[in-house]
Design an enzyme around this catalytic site. Sequence first.
Site, mmCIF file in Angstrom:
data_model
loop_
_atom_site.group_PDB
_atom_site.id
_atom_site.type_symbol
_atom_site.label_atom_id
_atom_site.label_comp_id
_atom_site.label_asym_id
_atom_site.label_seq_id
_atom_site.Cartn_x
_atom_site.Cartn_y
_atom_site.Cartn_z
ATOM 1 C CB VAL A 139 -16.166 -12.281 84.020
ATOM 2 C CG1 VAL A 139 -16.206 -12.931 83.565
ATOM 3 C CG2 VAL A 139 -17.848 -12.474 84.238
ATOM 4 N N GLY A 190 -21.791 -8.818 84.889
ATOM 5 C CA GLY A 190 -22.887 -9.819 83.985
ATOM 6 C C GLY A 190 -24.272 -9.724 85.228
ATOM 7 C CG ASP A 200 -29.310 -15.815 80.748
ATOM 8 O OD1 ASP A 200 -30.325 -15.173 79.670
ATOM 9 O OD2 ASP A 200 -29.052 -15.636 81.645
ATOM 10 C CG MET A 210 -24.080 -14.691 87.945
ATOM 11 S SD MET A 210 -23.051 -15.893 87.032
ATOM 12 C CE MET A 210 -21.461 -16.333 88.091
ATOM 13 N N GLY A 211 -22.359 -11.096 88.581
ATOM 14 C CA GLY A 211 -22.056 -9.282 89.057
ATOM 15 C C GLY A 211 -20.302 -9.708 87.744
ATOM 16 N N GLY A 241 -15.416 -8.823 82.168
ATOM 17 C CA GLY A 241 -16.297 -8.116 82.031
ATOM 18 C C GLY A 241 -17.303 -8.161 82.970
#
Length: 948
Positions: free
Chosen positions: A97, A92, A205, A94-95, A90
């Site tokens: 996964v 997200g 979050d 942050m970058g 996946g």
Amino acid sequence: MDLPHRRRAFALLRDALALEDTERDAFVTAQCGGDHALAATVRELLAAAAAGNRLLDRDAGDVAAELAGDDDDLPAGTMLGDWRVVREIGRGGMGAVYLAERRGDDFVQRCALKLVKRGMDSREVLARFKRERGILARLSHPNIARLVDGGVAADGRPWLAMEYVDGVPLDAWAAGADADARLALALRLADALSYAHRQLVVHRDLKPSNVLVDARGEPHLLDFGIAKLLEDADTPERTATAARFLTRAYAAPEQVRGEDAGTATDVYQFGALLYELVAARRFDAAANALRGDVGVIVTRATDPEPARRYGSVDALAQDLRRARAGLPILARADSAGYRARRFLARHRLGVAAAAIAFAALVGGTAVALWQARIARAEARRAEAVNGFLEDIFRSIDPANSRGREATAKDLVDEAAARIGRELADQPAAAAQLRAVLGASYVGLGDYAAAEAQFRAALPLFSREQAALAIDTRHSLAQVRGVAGDYDDATALIDEAEALRVARRPDDADLADLLTFERASILGARGHYAQAVALARRALASRRERLGPDAPATLSAEQSTAIHLNDLGETGEAIALVRHIVDVERRTLAPDDPTRGPALFNLATYQADAGDYAASLVTIDEALALRRKTLPPNHADIARTLGRKAVSLERTGDAAQALALRPEIIAILRAQPQPDKGLLAQELNNWGVNCYRLGDLDGATQHVGEALALWQTMLPADHTYVLTARSSLAALATNRGRLADGEAQLRLVLAARDAATARDGDSLASASGWLSSQSALIANLRYQGRAAEALAPAREAIARVDKFYTAPSLERSTARGDLAAVLADTGDCAQAEPVAQSALDDARALAPAGIIEGAHASLVLGGCALARRDFAGARTQFRDAVAGYAQAGGADHWRTAFARGQLGRALLGAGERDAARTELDAAVGVLAVQRPWLRDLVSLRAAQASLAR
């Protein structure tokens, strides 16, 4: 289109989505100013959003980076720390996964590995990352996906290894669940969020994509605290920096404004999440169309003003439970009509409408005023709690603390120091926070500080805080139990129960909680059968209400297993705790600290069942886990080391066990409020360890201190007190004070008999009695009164046969004692088969039965020597020497005694030189360690015969 234009397009998208559909096209045309490519991209994104693509769940930089193709991929097989990348799962904010694995000798652990994308790897991010990840890693809750590892890659970017959850996103799960199941799942999420807030960690979050639901229907919150972990708190552009980690569709207004996020922020986001879970559509703060009480709850939770929201997630969850049960909720502006409708919905049959109308007419005004007062009080408490916590979080920010690294204890200590003066005019808020701080101190092992906070909270609770007041009394009772003050603990549970009956009569969770604590107190006092009865009742309640694998049910099984094992029902205890271990292995990460108690208890019960090899394997797993996840001076590390030491002794490694003892006691003595019961237990075990290695002075010192502690805590006939007294009497015997030892042992046995007559016979009471009886038999034999020892020895056999039908140390000891007494009286014909039976049991229990086997071999060797079978005697005596040497060492007096008997056999066989070696060694040791021993006379005579 380059990356800046893509980012600009997504920013315009957010603003356009805030407008009505009819206004969006004109807005795009005006904002793009003739940039047709930019306008086309924005309209493309608007179409994707309208088609259901959840773009607003994602970070602007993430979407823009994806559109521009600038993410750094990690190929399969890439190593970060100990983790090997398997595949991407996946993307997200942050970058990317990745699913990653690390392998050990006998396990493969999986994680969701997140490598922070470029642009988020600033010096400030790295510094905060290193400071905060330890705090986040200590979050341990079955509905929170834990941070299990982290580091910095070779290119300087941080990476995180999160617990891997095999599940589906919240919205996908909700599509197939009924309304009640959705509310039940929301409550489990609320419990997880509340747990984190008690550890002073906020999520910041919350959104549907950060919740996965596994195959068992258990939700898991992802990315807890990661936003804070990666925020550039030290940069002057803090608002802009924080916004990079902000999912605006679910952001609280204060987050959008760039202000600090606290628990009120999570309340807002949870409200938005609750809306989507129930309504199955995106949350819109301006158009909350939910009807009924759940709609009111969402409105209260998502109020633009933090002070007007619920004061805590617990308060929100309380209203949600009331709504689910059809009870009036506290968030709704009350009216008699509303309360009447709620009552009628619960009791449709048998309630007259006229009576309801009359009650509404008479009581409406008073009830409305009462509800308004509650609402105002909750609002004030919420504002005070939120403001206080935000101040505490700011106070430990590196920007305000000159770079000092803050720990979880720093947070708790700072809050404890300020709460009295800053919340003096808000007693209910202070009570709530003091209860949280008390629980935090318990987690840190500081029981004295925990007690101070709990006691300070009790007089401050308002009537509406009944549940918290009950739970705080329960927590305080646990702390008093640790201190050994069971009377005070019982009084606190009595108070809590009275309050529950008065204020929370239908709260089954609280009822079970108090029942288990009452059982725990009874068990600590030695009333095992009563403890088991109470625990079984509460366990059945939880299984029926929550299911067999629910965390609360597992906790109930843990408590029940403890009492079952105390009662001697070790097999059932093992079965319960194995179920817990199996569930936790399926659902928790290998290094999740909450796995520690079940592993520890399983090791204990395995040892109690005689399976010491398995116990050592299990306890090593528990010890490795606790050393990794707990502070080095935590009491649970001492407790685990103590369990290992006992199993080492039973497997014949008393010296290695003894080496662990000083660390155990040093940890326990260093506690701010030592657990006196545990300290006494470990001191007693140290004394027994010393005795087995021949150190009578050390044994007397440690057992004596254990007895002194137990006598301040327990009744005079408690099994622990009697066990310590029995050990001291046995030590008196071994010092040659035979008359004194006999007198003390008879007093102990009389007390044990009286306790058995009062409480009934059980495996636990029989085990203690058999130990004291064995010490008395040995004492009488040393006095040369074998004939008098025959009756006690036969009595021991009768009692051991009542409870032990399979090989056990108790059965081997009792048979060995009878065989020795029979041999002493010259009846070897009866002694030998009994001794052989004892030896068979000991060998079946090897290596735990080393000492018992040596005893039996000694008797068999003596009988062979009596009939002049020197070869047979030599074989048996050599086995005895080997067993005693393995258990206690070559210089132990029992080893020397067996060598003396071996010397006699060798002398009889004509092997004079070998006999001299054994006899000289035996007499040399016994003359120093046991000069009073009657057998020393015959050994010296045999030694002298060699000189002729």
